[in-house]
Design a protein around this motif. Sequence first.
Motif, PDB file in Angstrom:
ATOM      1  N   VAL A 102      27.289  -2.416 -15.230  1.00  0.00           N
ATOM      2  CA  VAL A 102      26.624  -1.293 -15.894  1.00  0.00           C
ATOM      3  C   VAL A 102      27.554  -0.084 -15.963  1.00  0.00           C
ATOM      4  N   TYR A 103      28.184   0.236 -14.826  1.00  0.00           N
ATOM      5  CA  TYR A 103      29.080   1.392 -14.808  1.00  0.00           C
ATOM      6  C   TYR A 103      30.264   1.182 -15.746  1.00  0.00           C
ATOM      7  N   TYR A 104      30.788  -0.036 -15.807  1.00  0.00           N
ATOM      8  CA  TYR A 104      31.911  -0.306 -16.699  1.00  0.00           C
ATOM      9  C   TYR A 104      31.496  -0.111 -18.154  1.00  0.00           C
ATOM     10  N   LEU A 105      30.348  -0.678 -18.506  1.00  0.00           N
ATOM     11  CA  LEU A 105      29.897  -0.578 -19.893  1.00  0.00           C
ATOM     12  C   LEU A 105      29.595   0.861 -20.276  1.00  0.00           C
ATOM     13  N   MET A 106      29.034   1.630 -19.346  1.00  0.00           N
ATOM     14  CA  MET A 106      28.680   3.020 -19.629  1.00  0.00           C
ATOM     15  C   MET A 106      29.898   3.848 -20.034  1.00  0.00           C
ATOM     16  N   TYR A 107      31.029   3.571 -19.386  1.00  0.00           N
ATOM     17  CA  TYR A 107      32.184   4.446 -19.563  1.00  0.00           C
ATOM     18  C   TYR A 107      33.305   3.847 -20.402  1.00  0.00           C
ATOM     19  N   HIS A 108      33.176   2.591 -20.829  1.00  0.00           N
ATOM     20  CA  HIS A 108      34.269   1.977 -21.572  1.00  0.00           C
ATOM     21  C   HIS A 108      33.869   1.449 -22.942  1.00  0.00           C
ATOM     22  N   ILE A 109      32.588   1.337 -23.207  1.00  0.00           N
ATOM     23  CA  ILE A 109      32.157   0.852 -24.513  1.00  0.00           C
ATOM     24  C   ILE A 109      32.014   2.040 -25.457  1.00  0.00           C
ATOM     25  N   PRO A 110      32.555   1.942 -26.713  1.00  0.00           N
ATOM     26  CA  PRO A 110      32.495   3.065 -27.656  1.00  0.00           C
ATOM     27  C   PRO A 110      31.067   3.533 -27.915  1.00  0.00           C
ATOM     28  N   ASP A 111      30.906   4.862 -28.076  1.00  0.00           N
ATOM     29  CA  ASP A 111      29.618   5.489 -28.419  1.00  0.00           C
ATOM     30  C   ASP A 111      28.564   5.344 -27.325  1.00  0.00           C
ATOM     31  N   MET A 112      28.984   4.977 -26.117  1.00  0.00           N
ATOM     32  CA  MET A 112      28.024   4.839 -25.032  1.00  0.00           C
ATOM     33  C   MET A 112      27.939   6.177 -24.305  1.00  0.00           C
ATOM     34  N   GLU A 113      26.988   7.031 -24.716  1.00  0.00           N
ATOM     35  CA  GLU A 113      26.875   8.369 -24.154  1.00  0.00           C
ATOM     36  C   GLU A 113      25.727   8.477 -23.156  1.00  0.00           C
ATOM     37  N   LEU A 114      25.118   7.374 -22.820  1.00  0.00           N
ATOM     38  CA  LEU A 114      23.978   7.385 -21.928  1.00  0.00           C
ATOM     39  C   LEU A 114      24.417   7.672 -20.499  1.00  0.00           C
ATOM     40  N   THR A 115      23.682   8.511 -19.795  1.00  0.00           N
ATOM     41  CA  THR A 115      23.975   8.816 -18.401  1.00  0.00           C
ATOM     42  C   THR A 115      23.153   7.908 -17.509  1.00  0.00           C
ATOM     43  N   PHE A 116      23.867   7.219 -16.590  1.00  0.00           N
ATOM     44  CA  PHE A 116      23.187   6.300 -15.684  1.00  0.00           C
ATOM     45  C   PHE A 116      23.062   6.974 -14.325  1.00  0.00           C
ATOM     46  N   TYR A 117      21.885   7.123 -13.828  1.00  0.00           N
ATOM     47  CA  TYR A 117      21.664   7.760 -12.538  1.00  0.00           C
ATOM     48  C   TYR A 117      20.559   7.003 -11.800  1.00  0.00           C
ATOM     49  N   TRP A 118      20.661   7.026 -10.495  1.00  0.00           N
ATOM     50  CA  TRP A 118      19.690   6.302  -9.678  1.00  0.00           C
ATOM     51  C   TRP A 118      18.492   7.193  -9.371  1.00  0.00           C
ATOM     52  N   ASP A 119      17.321   6.635  -9.487  1.00  0.00           N
ATOM     53  CA  ASP A 119      16.117   7.283  -9.005  1.00  0.00           C
ATOM     54  C   ASP A 119      15.156   6.180  -8.570  1.00  0.00           C
ATOM     55  N   PRO A 120      14.134   6.514  -7.813  1.00  0.00           N
ATOM     56  CA  PRO A 120      13.243   5.473  -7.279  1.00  0.00           C
ATOM     57  C   PRO A 120      12.649   4.573  -8.355  1.00  0.00           C
ATOM     58  N   ILE A 121      12.278   5.148  -9.494  1.00  0.00           N
ATOM     59  CA  ILE A 121      11.667   4.338 -10.555  1.00  0.00           C
ATOM     60  C   ILE A 121      12.662   3.312 -11.086  1.00  0.00           C
ATOM     61  N   LEU A 122      13.926   3.745 -11.273  1.00  0.00           N
ATOM     62  CA  LEU A 122      14.936   2.821 -11.789  1.00  0.00           C
ATOM     63  C   LEU A 122      15.240   1.725 -10.774  1.00  0.00           C
ATOM     64  N   ILE A 123      15.312   2.071  -9.500  1.00  0.00           N
ATOM     65  CA  ILE A 123      15.591   1.071  -8.463  1.00  0.00           C
ATOM     66  C   ILE A 123      14.468   0.048  -8.399  1.00  0.00           C
ATOM     67  N   VAL A 124      13.231   0.541  -8.388  1.00  0.00           N
ATOM     68  CA  VAL A 124      12.078  -0.386  -8.365  1.00  0.00           C
ATOM     69  C   VAL A 124      12.061  -1.223  -9.640  1.00  0.00           C
ATOM     70  N   GLY A 125      12.348  -0.582 -10.771  1.00  0.00           N
ATOM     71  CA  GLY A 125      12.377  -1.303 -12.039  1.00  0.00           C
ATOM     72  C   GLY A 125      13.444  -2.382 -12.059  1.00  0.00           C
ATOM     73  N   LEU A 126      14.621  -2.079 -11.491  1.00  0.00           N
ATOM     74  CA  LEU A 126      15.708  -3.057 -11.448  1.00  0.00           C
ATOM     75  C   LEU A 126      15.343  -4.243 -10.562  1.00  0.00           C
ATOM     76  N   LEU A 127      14.755  -3.955  -9.393  1.00  0.00           N
ATOM     77  CA  LEU A 127      14.337  -5.043  -8.503  1.00  0.00           C
ATOM     78  C   LEU A 127      13.246  -5.888  -9.154  1.00  0.00           C
ATOM     79  N   LEU A 128      12.294  -5.220  -9.809  1.00  0.00           N
ATOM     80  CA  LEU A 128      11.219  -5.944 -10.478  1.00  0.00           C
ATOM     81  C   LEU A 128      11.767  -6.788 -11.620  1.00  0.00           C
ATOM     82  N   TYR A 129      12.723  -6.223 -12.352  1.00  0.00           N
ATOM     83  CA  TYR A 129      13.366  -6.953 -13.453  1.00  0.00           C
ATOM     84  C   TYR A 129      14.056  -8.205 -12.920  1.00  0.00           C
ATOM     85  N   ALA A 130      14.754  -8.082 -11.772  1.00  0.00           N
ATOM     86  CA  ALA A 130      15.439  -9.224 -11.178  1.00  0.00           C
ATOM     87  C   ALA A 130      14.437 -10.291 -10.732  1.00  0.00           C
ATOM     88  N   VAL A 131      13.340  -9.862 -10.112  1.00  0.00           N
ATOM     89  CA  VAL A 131      12.336 -10.831  -9.643  1.00  0.00           C
ATOM     90  C   VAL A 131      11.702 -11.561 -10.825  1.00  0.00           C
TER      91      VAL A 131
END
Length: 774
Positions: A351-380
């Motif tokens: 994710v970090y590689y794609l955020m900073y190396h893919i053209p036009d990728m201006e999205l900011t990736f930051y951790w917060d409880p909702i994203l962490i829970v969402g990521l774990l739920l997505y994996a499950v």
Amino acid sequence: MIKNYLKIACRNLWKNKLFSLINVISLSLSMAVGVIIFTDVKSTFDTDHFHPELDQIIRIITQETREKEQTKWASAPLVLASHLENVSFIENTVKVRMAGKYNLQTDKGDVPIDIKFSETSFFDVFGFKLLAGSVQSLNNPSTLFLTEKTAERIFGASKALGQTVKLENLGSYTVGGIIQDPPLKTHLPIEALLSMNSARMLEKEGRISNISNNWGDFKSSAVYAYVNSESNLKQLNATLQNFNRNLVETNLQFLAQPIEDITPRSNDIFNDRDAGNNWESIKIQLFIILSLTLLSAFNYISLSLARGFSRAQEVGIRKTIGATRRQIIFQFLVESTMVALFAIFLTVPCVYYLMYHIPDMELTFYWDPILIVGLLLYAVITGIVAGAFPSWLLSIFKPIQVLRKMQNIQLFRGVTIYKAVIVLQFSVTIMLMILVVILADYEIKNHSIISSTVPPNVLKLDLKGEKYETLQNEISRLGQVETTLATNWYFKPIKLGKSTVKLKDKKLGINYVSIDPKTIETEGIKFKSGHNFPDNIPHNTEQYVLVNEAAVNLLRSGSETILGHNLLLDSNYVQVIGIMPNEIIGERRPIIYRYLPNEITTLIIKTKPNTELAVTKSIQSIWTDNFPEKTTNLQSLRDDYSSSRERISFFGFFALVVFIIAGLGILGIASYSVEKRKKELGVRYVLGANKIKLVWIATKNFGVLMLIAGVIGIPAGLFGGNMIKQDLGSNLVDLSFINIGIGFTLVVILGLLIVLSQTIRAGQIEPVKILKVE
């Protein structure tokens, strides 16, 4: 019990390291893209949620009625704010004027920054915070506020507060405050903020348009209200009806929109470019997440079934000692979920590689409880989806069947679904690879034409709204300068305009470009028919125009030529006196060539070879003498014409991700196929088939799948290539058999290499071991 499930799962995953690694890589790739898309979706719904009392902040939008057609605008006239200040339930109002991009002049050249004008209530109502400076200094018309990101871009590590900067056309300002970058997206992004008092002064000086007291000029300003309670919304809408305005050709009504309702963006509201994604885009993003998850899940299914023979005996023994089918299913689901959870550790760096190396990728990736829970739920969820079918299928084995003759087990009656998904995966990959090849070919040809057409000793000088005559005369007297042209066209448009053309009963919108007639003579451009503008062409009255071939095809009726005909161009009649060839560098759009000296924005300067550096210094000196308030914007025309390669990078990356995921899927089905046909291959070997023959037998079916994928992927690639061609408007976008063949062949070669990595095992079988159970 759970502890035992986890222990068995860890042992099985460790025992089959290659299987586990392939699944982790496949899942992590799809999950990385999914996380990025999910982050973007989440950021849309989080937009502006850093403002305090969000439900009490209201944006006023304008509903314009013109000729019975209603249009909603995400803006409102500034004069409306003064009327709202007297409403009892409105505690505060904020006026914001969007000025657009202005060049901030530095020693290293111009830095374009987005300018907005506002007032101190901006910080009272919204959640923007000051890192340095005082809010009250925004009342000062000579004060400029910068965001910390903008300040860093201009001053680097140096202290910005107190520095004096010069904005082109707006004057000099002192940095009086540094605005903290907001923690979330906002529909009101800030780079630089000036005082509304400064806007009034600039209006008086004529540097910007006067909209402060004009009801009709509302498209570049916004008005916000801070109400006592969210329950005041209906009351505010009723109050706004008192301020409706009937203007000369239009009627204006005003509506209240809670700031929380701005995102997702409404398609019914215009002029709202920073409001984020609309619902259609969000649905597409969610569909992409689902598709990638299913593709990765299919890969897990393929590899799980390929290992089914080795797990069948385990299942039989466990059932013999009393394990229920539910327990078997749960065991396999635990394993697949653990694979997905392990994939998270690889997903995060992806994710970090794609955020900073893919053209036009201006999205900011930051951790917060909702994203962490969402990521774990997505994996499950991914793990459960991936493991559901293999666990169900392997759990139906009967102990006596698997313990007597494992080779007779039919894991799956036919592989039709496998084949269909493999064909689908490779069809998408073929389509994307064809698009990458087409774009790469376009860039190569475009660069080649630019190199052969535009010499390296041609410079482009941006006039920045200034008159060119005096400047052109002084530059022409330089000894290193061969030619100067005041033109907005040099083998391709530098700046286009749009006009309405009427010829007989035809009325069309068409692009035009202001051209110096000397450009045609100097560069030896040959007309298809007709001739150039006359030498004595008047400066103030437009009588003649030139058109290119594409414009002729657009305007003429049947075989009739338009040469010599009169056109109604906007409100004046002009005569077509010459037909130019279509654009030489990569474009075929219809264009009218006009001689409009007042619209010239560029000087083209052709220098003597190897004198560009000296000429550049001389031109910068001349510019400074004539326009000391503005910095020079001078660059090589060839560099300016060289097109960006970001499209190739993006399509290439996306094609690579899809190909890797598809390749892992075919790896699984190839492994399963070889395992399933071991007995057949053993018999063939005993009957005299050599190793090459066995590999061919095991591989040919996959070649057929590739051809079927080509039948689907090639037309899709042609369709996408045609869309690119229409979008670029260029005949350099080549949809030839060669480009299509290269894209298709690359996928086939790489796909067959993946297949051969498994089917080559067919030539290494030992018939004695395979057939001894018979």
